[in-house]
Design an enzyme around this catalytic site. Structure first.
Site, PDB file in Angstrom:
ATOM      1  N   SER A   1       5.850  10.264   6.650  1.00 46.41           N
ATOM      2  CA  SER A   1       4.726  10.273   7.585  1.00 46.41           C
ATOM      3  C   SER A   1       3.444  10.656   6.877  1.00 46.41           C
ATOM      4  CB  SER A   1       4.997  11.271   8.709  1.00 46.41           C
ATOM      5  OG  SER A   1       3.861  11.341   9.535  1.00 46.41           O
TER       6      SER A   1
ATOM      7  N   GLU B   1       3.480  12.029  18.475  1.00 49.75           N
ATOM      8  CA  GLU B   1       2.119  11.621  18.087  1.00 49.75           C
ATOM      9  C   GLU B   1       1.474  10.780  19.202  1.00 49.75           C
ATOM     10  OE1 GLU B   1       2.047   9.841  14.072  1.00 49.75           O
ATOM     11  OE2 GLU B   1       0.833   8.261  14.943  1.00 49.75           O
TER      12      GLU B   1
ATOM     13  N   VAL C   1       0.806  -1.233   0.000  1.00 49.13           N
ATOM     14  CA  VAL C   1       0.000   0.000   0.000  1.00 49.13           C
ATOM     15  C   VAL C   1       0.837   1.281   0.000  1.00 49.13           C
ATOM     16  CG1 VAL C   1      -0.346  -0.184   2.503  1.00 49.13           C
ATOM     17  CG2 VAL C   1      -1.899   1.194   1.164  1.00 49.13           C
TER      18      VAL C   1
ATOM     19  N   HIS D   1       8.935  12.149  15.821  1.00 48.87           N
ATOM     20  CA  HIS D   1       7.609  12.586  15.361  1.00 48.87           C
ATOM     21  C   HIS D   1       6.543  11.598  15.841  1.00 48.87           C
ATOM     22  CE1 HIS D   1       4.275  11.879  12.595  1.00 48.87           C
ATOM     23  NE2 HIS D   1       4.248  13.170  12.377  1.00 48.87           N
ATOM     24  N   ASN D   2       6.800  10.308  15.644  1.00 51.07           N
ATOM     25  CA  ASN D   2       5.821   9.302  16.064  1.00 51.07           C
ATOM     26  C   ASN D   2       5.657   9.296  17.581  1.00 51.07           C
ATOM     27  OD1 ASN D   2       5.975   8.683  13.348  1.00 51.07           O
ATOM     28  ND2 ASN D   2       5.783   6.496  13.685  1.00 51.07           N
TER      29      ASN D   2
ATOM     30  N   LYS E   1      11.826  11.118  12.250  1.00 49.04           N
ATOM     31  CA  LYS E   1      10.535  10.460  12.025  1.00 49.04           C
ATOM     32  C   LYS E   1      10.118   9.697  13.290  1.00 49.04           C
ATOM     33  CE  LYS E   1       7.040   8.410   9.848  1.00 49.04           C
ATOM     34  NZ  LYS E   1       6.766   7.137  10.373  1.00 49.04           N
TER      35      LYS E   1
ATOM     36  N   LYS F   1       8.750  -4.215   3.924  1.00 42.54           N
ATOM     37  CA  LYS F   1       8.582  -4.410   5.367  1.00 42.54           C
ATOM     38  C   LYS F   1       9.910  -4.084   6.066  1.00 42.54           C
ATOM     39  CE  LYS F   1       6.688  -8.072   8.254  1.00 42.54           C
ATOM     40  NZ  LYS F   1       5.474  -7.440   8.735  1.00 42.54           N
ATOM     41  N   ALA F   2       9.818  -3.287   7.129  1.00 40.64           N
ATOM     42  CA  ALA F   2      11.037  -2.875   7.834  1.00 40.64           C
ATOM     43  C   ALA F   2      11.717  -4.085   8.469  1.00 40.64           C
ATOM     44  CB  ALA F   2      10.686  -1.826   8.893  1.00 40.64           C
TER      45      ALA F   2
ATOM     46  N   ARG G   1      -0.548   2.859  26.945  1.00 37.17           N
ATOM     47  CA  ARG G   1      -1.024   1.862  25.974  1.00 37.17           C
ATOM     48  C   ARG G   1      -0.727   0.455  26.515  1.00 37.17           C
ATOM     49  NH1 ARG G   1      -0.159   3.611  19.663  1.00 37.17           N
ATOM     50  NH2 ARG G   1      -0.529   5.832  19.902  1.00 37.17           N
TER      51      ARG G   1
HETATM   52  P1  NBP Z   1       4.525  -3.989   4.289  1.00 36.98           P
HETATM   53  O1  NBP Z   1       5.283  -3.500   5.454  1.00 36.98           O
HETATM   54  O2  NBP Z   1       3.362  -4.867   4.514  1.00 36.98           O
HETATM   55  O3  NBP Z   1       5.547  -4.760   3.307  1.00 36.98           O
HETATM   56  C1  NBP Z   1       5.097  -5.443   2.168  1.00 36.98           C
HETATM   57  C2  NBP Z   1       6.096  -5.312   1.036  1.00 36.98           C
HETATM   58  O4  NBP Z   1       7.375  -5.864   1.433  1.00 36.98           O
HETATM   59  C3  NBP Z   1       5.656  -6.117  -0.181  1.00 36.98           C
HETATM   60  O5  NBP Z   1       6.010  -5.384  -1.339  1.00 36.98           O
HETATM   61  C4  NBP Z   1       6.489  -7.388  -0.043  1.00 36.98           C
HETATM   62  O6  NBP Z   1       6.691  -8.050  -1.261  1.00 36.98           O
HETATM   63  C5  NBP Z   1       7.779  -6.808   0.444  1.00 36.98           C
HETATM   64  N1  NBP Z   1       8.715  -7.790   0.990  1.00 36.98           N
HETATM   65  C6  NBP Z   1       8.671  -8.526   2.123  1.00 36.98           C
HETATM   66 BR1  NBP Z   1       7.287  -8.527   3.292  1.00 36.98          BR
HETATM   67  N2  NBP Z   1       9.730  -9.311   2.296  1.00 36.98           N
HETATM   68  C7  NBP Z   1      10.504  -9.098   1.217  1.00 36.98           C
HETATM   69  C8  NBP Z   1      11.754  -9.620   0.820  1.00 36.98           C
HETATM   70  N3  NBP Z   1      12.421 -10.489   1.571  1.00 36.98           N
HETATM   71  N4  NBP Z   1      12.266  -9.198  -0.362  1.00 36.98           N
HETATM   72  C9  NBP Z   1      11.588  -8.323  -1.123  1.00 36.98           C
HETATM   73  N5  NBP Z   1      10.415  -7.766  -0.779  1.00 36.98           N
HETATM   74  C10 NBP Z   1       9.869  -8.140   0.389  1.00 36.98           C
HETATM   75  O7  NBP Z   1       4.083  -2.760   3.341  1.00 36.98           O
HETATM   76  P2  NBP Z   1       3.499  -1.314   3.717  1.00 36.98           P
HETATM   77  O8  NBP Z   1       2.433  -1.396   4.742  1.00 36.98           O
HETATM   78  O9  NBP Z   1       3.217  -0.654   2.416  1.00 36.98           O
HETATM   79  O10 NBP Z   1       4.740  -0.567   4.401  1.00 36.98           O
HETATM   80  C11 NBP Z   1       5.966  -0.389   3.739  1.00 36.98           C
HETATM   81  C12 NBP Z   1       6.937   0.326   4.677  1.00 36.98           C
HETATM   82  O11 NBP Z   1       6.413   1.610   4.980  1.00 36.98           O
HETATM   83  C13 NBP Z   1       7.132  -0.364   6.032  1.00 36.98           C
HETATM   84  O12 NBP Z   1       8.464  -0.223   6.435  1.00 36.98           O
HETATM   85  C14 NBP Z   1       6.225   0.400   6.957  1.00 36.98           C
HETATM   86  O13 NBP Z   1       6.646   0.332   8.297  1.00 36.98           O
HETATM   87  C15 NBP Z   1       6.358   1.801   6.382  1.00 36.98           C
HETATM   88  N6  NBP Z   1       5.252   2.701   6.688  1.00 36.98           N
HETATM   89  C16 NBP Z   1       3.979   2.281   6.662  1.00 36.98           C
HETATM   90  C17 NBP Z   1       2.939   3.166   6.938  1.00 36.98           C
HETATM   91  C18 NBP Z   1       1.519   2.715   6.857  1.00 36.98           C
HETATM   92  O14 NBP Z   1       0.641   3.510   7.203  1.00 36.98           O
HETATM   93  N7  NBP Z   1       1.246   1.488   6.438  1.00 36.98           N
HETATM   94  C19 NBP Z   1       3.220   4.491   7.225  1.00 36.98           C
HETATM   95  C20 NBP Z   1       4.527   4.921   7.216  1.00 36.98           C
HETATM   96  C21 NBP Z   1       5.529   4.017   6.934  1.00 36.98           C
HETATM   97  P3  NBP Z   1       5.670  -9.236  -1.713  1.00 36.98           P
HETATM   98  O15 NBP Z   1       4.528  -8.552  -2.364  1.00 36.98           O
HETATM   99  O16 NBP Z   1       6.482 -10.032  -2.652  1.00 36.98           O
HETATM  100  O17 NBP Z   1       5.283  -9.992  -0.468  1.00 36.98           O
END
Ligand code: NBP
Length: 475
Positions: free
Chosen positions: A128, A189, A12, A185-186, A182, A75-76, A287
């Site tokens: 963010s 928050e 996403v 910031h969190n 960042k 994924k982090a 929390r």
């Molecule tokens: P996710 O954190 O759910 O990660 C999913 C993505 O990681 C998919 O593209 C997946 O590929 C890929 N991936 C994984 Br899991 N393991 C992998 C590997 N070994 N090699 C290559 N690709 C891999 O996605 P997200 O929720 O979009 O978040 C992305 C980042 O942004 C995270 O670090 C998150 O903490 C950060 N973030 C999120 C938000 C939020 O509101 N969600 C806000 C701010 C920051 P696949 O499709 O092949 O499984």
């Protein structure tokens, strides 16, 4: 090569960021480990702009103009390291690799050092604003080299939220600086949300106001000093009625708050830096308490909940408002202390006022009063604490009475207000001429010969507590 920038990781956040860049006229190379997600993405959003989709990482890298700039949005943690390892062998000297996930800044520092040996500029980019922000304009905190920002800056500033024509994006400093900011910031928050939740609880439990009435109160508050995204959505959530039961939404939601970890990181790092971010710590612990079901259940069986709420009048609502603003000032002052301290510790040269500028839009803590924080640091770049700057000092003076009343009233009624009470204690501690830390120093010297300093002369001293004459010696 035709792409201006590349992005791998089309979940996403990555999808939305890629669409945002394309909508701003940048040609974006896209890739995802599972290829079907990349093709699905192009099917659904290909019309947003110019994309170059690749199935393999090598084709993906080859499609980007040099020096390449590649955003990793996976994924982090281990996934990020795995992607970095795969990409490293495919890149050339001067290429820029950007981790836009929620990495711990210490990991970013480690990765930056490792990649420097390969001639790759590694950037830790804090983004963010959640999904919506990524698509329509997030707040972006970039940590990396000047070379990296020269290449990345124009795109990042283009896609960020804009407030009064100023982008909510900046080159915060080198390596881990962006992810550090960042993280704080969190943390802020967390503190902000805890205070909002306590204000709601006190008004509901002590003043007896219903969620629908409180939604109106928050809406009113959002027209004054408290104007912010969080207050706005607090009104929205409080006004929401559950479709199934017809009850206020807040009454059907389980009261156990979750956390993904950035608040906890902030407190852990603050402990190491020695910065008292009590507002953030209270929020993180509150929390945790909410999720301690077993202890809550056990305590509720033994100690009957006794809400002995004192009578309050209409003026109480205004007291809670001023208390909320004052406590918020304390929490933000502590957060900015942490940024300054972290910057000093790591030699990052972070401009604190600039952080307030880039948080004015796009991010979750966006608020009118961040303008005031920016102005405060513009007037006095080496400001010791935000709390003494005129605007904030006035907010504290005006809020002090309300803060005391809220804390005493809530405490008498048995309503926990760790955020408000912590803010008041911090305020009082800073203001006091003498703190009981003097006794603590005495105790430490008594049991462990830890020595102490005196108020009346220089030096380090120890009292020989075990001897009859308790002679003081210079240590
Ligand atoms: P996710 O954190 O759910 O990660 C999913 C993505 O990681 C998919 O593209 C997946 O590929 C890929 N991936 C994984 Br899991 N393991 C992998 C590997 N070994 N090699 C290559 N690709 C891999 O996605 P997200 O929720 O979009 O978040 C992305 C980042 O942004 C995270 O670090 C998150 O903490 C950060 N973030 C999120 C938000 C939020 O509101 N969600 C806000 C701010 C920051 P696949 O499709 O092949 O499984």
């Amino acid at each position: 090569a035709t792409a201006d920038i590349g992005l791998t990781g089309l979940a996403v956040m990555g999808s939305n960021l890629a669409r945002n860049m394309a909508r701003h006229g940048h040609t974006v190379a896209v890739h995802n480990r599972t290829t079907s997600k990349m093709t699905d993405f192009l099917d659904a959003h290909g019309s947003d702009g110019d994309f170059v989709g690749s199935e393999s990482l090598s084709d993906f890298v080859a499609s980007i103009k040099q020096p390449r700039a590649i955003i990793i949005m996976v994924k982090a943690g281990e996934a990020t390291d795995a992607v970095i390892d795969e990409l490293t062998g495919l890149l050339d000297d001067g290429d820029i690799l950007v981790d836009a996930g929620n990495a711990h800044f210490a990991d970013t520092v480690r990765r930056q050092q490792a990649l420097e040996e390969h001639g790759i500029h590694f950037v830790g980019m804090g983004v963010s604003g959640g999904e919506e922000g990524a698509l329509n304009g997030p707040s972006i905190m970039v940590g990396g080299s000047d070379h990296a920002y020269e290449r990345l800056g124009p795109i990042v500033e283009d896609i960020a939220a804009q407030v009064d024509g100023t982008p909510c994006a900046a080159h915060v400093g080198p390596d881990g600086a962006g992810h550090f900011v960042k993280m704080v910031h969190n943390g802020i928050e967390y503190a902000d949300m805890q205070l909002i939740a306590e204000a709601y609880d006190v008004l509901r439990s002590v003043a007896g106001q219903e969620p629908a009435e409180l939604a109106e109160v928050f809406r009113r508050w959002n027209e004054g000093d408290l104007e912010s995204f969080l207050i706005e959505i607090a009104a929205d959530v409080l006004a929401h009625v559950d479709a199934d039961t017809g009850r206020p939404f807040v009454d059907v939601v389980a009261d156990s708050a979750e956390q993904k970890g950035t608040g906890r990181w902030t407190v852990q790092v603050a402990l190491d830096l020695g910065v008292p971010v009590t507002g953030i710590a209270e929020a993180v612990f509150a929390r945790s308490v909410s999720g301690h079901d077993a202890q809550r259940e056990a305590a509720q069986k033994v100690f009957e909940e006794k809400l002995d709420a004192p009578e309050v009048g209409e003026d109480f609502v205004e007291d809670v408002r001023t208390a909320l603003f004052a406590a918020k000032v304390v929490a933000y002052a502590q957060g900015f202390d942490m940024i300054v301290e972290g910057s000093n510790e790591h030699d990052w040269g972070i401009h604190a006022g600039e952080m307030a500028t880039i948080w004015r839009g796009g991010c979750i803590i966006r608020a009118k009063f961040l303008d005031r924080i920016r102005e405060a640091f513009d007037d006095e770049p080496d400001l010791t604490t935000l709390m003494t700057q005129e605007y904030f000092a006035t907010a504290l003076r005006e809020g002090e009475r309300g803060l005391r009343r809220v804390v005493t009233t809530a405490t008498a009624a048995g309503v926990p207000v760790p955020g408000f009470a912590g803010a008041l204690s911090y305020f009082d501690a800073l203001r006091r001429d003498r703190l009981p830390a003097a006794l603590i120093q005495g105790l430490r010297d008594n049991f462990g010969a830890h020595t102490y300093e005196r108020v009346d002369r220089d030096g380090t001293f120890h009292t020989q507590w075990a001897t009859d004459d308790r002679k003081e010696v210079e240590a």
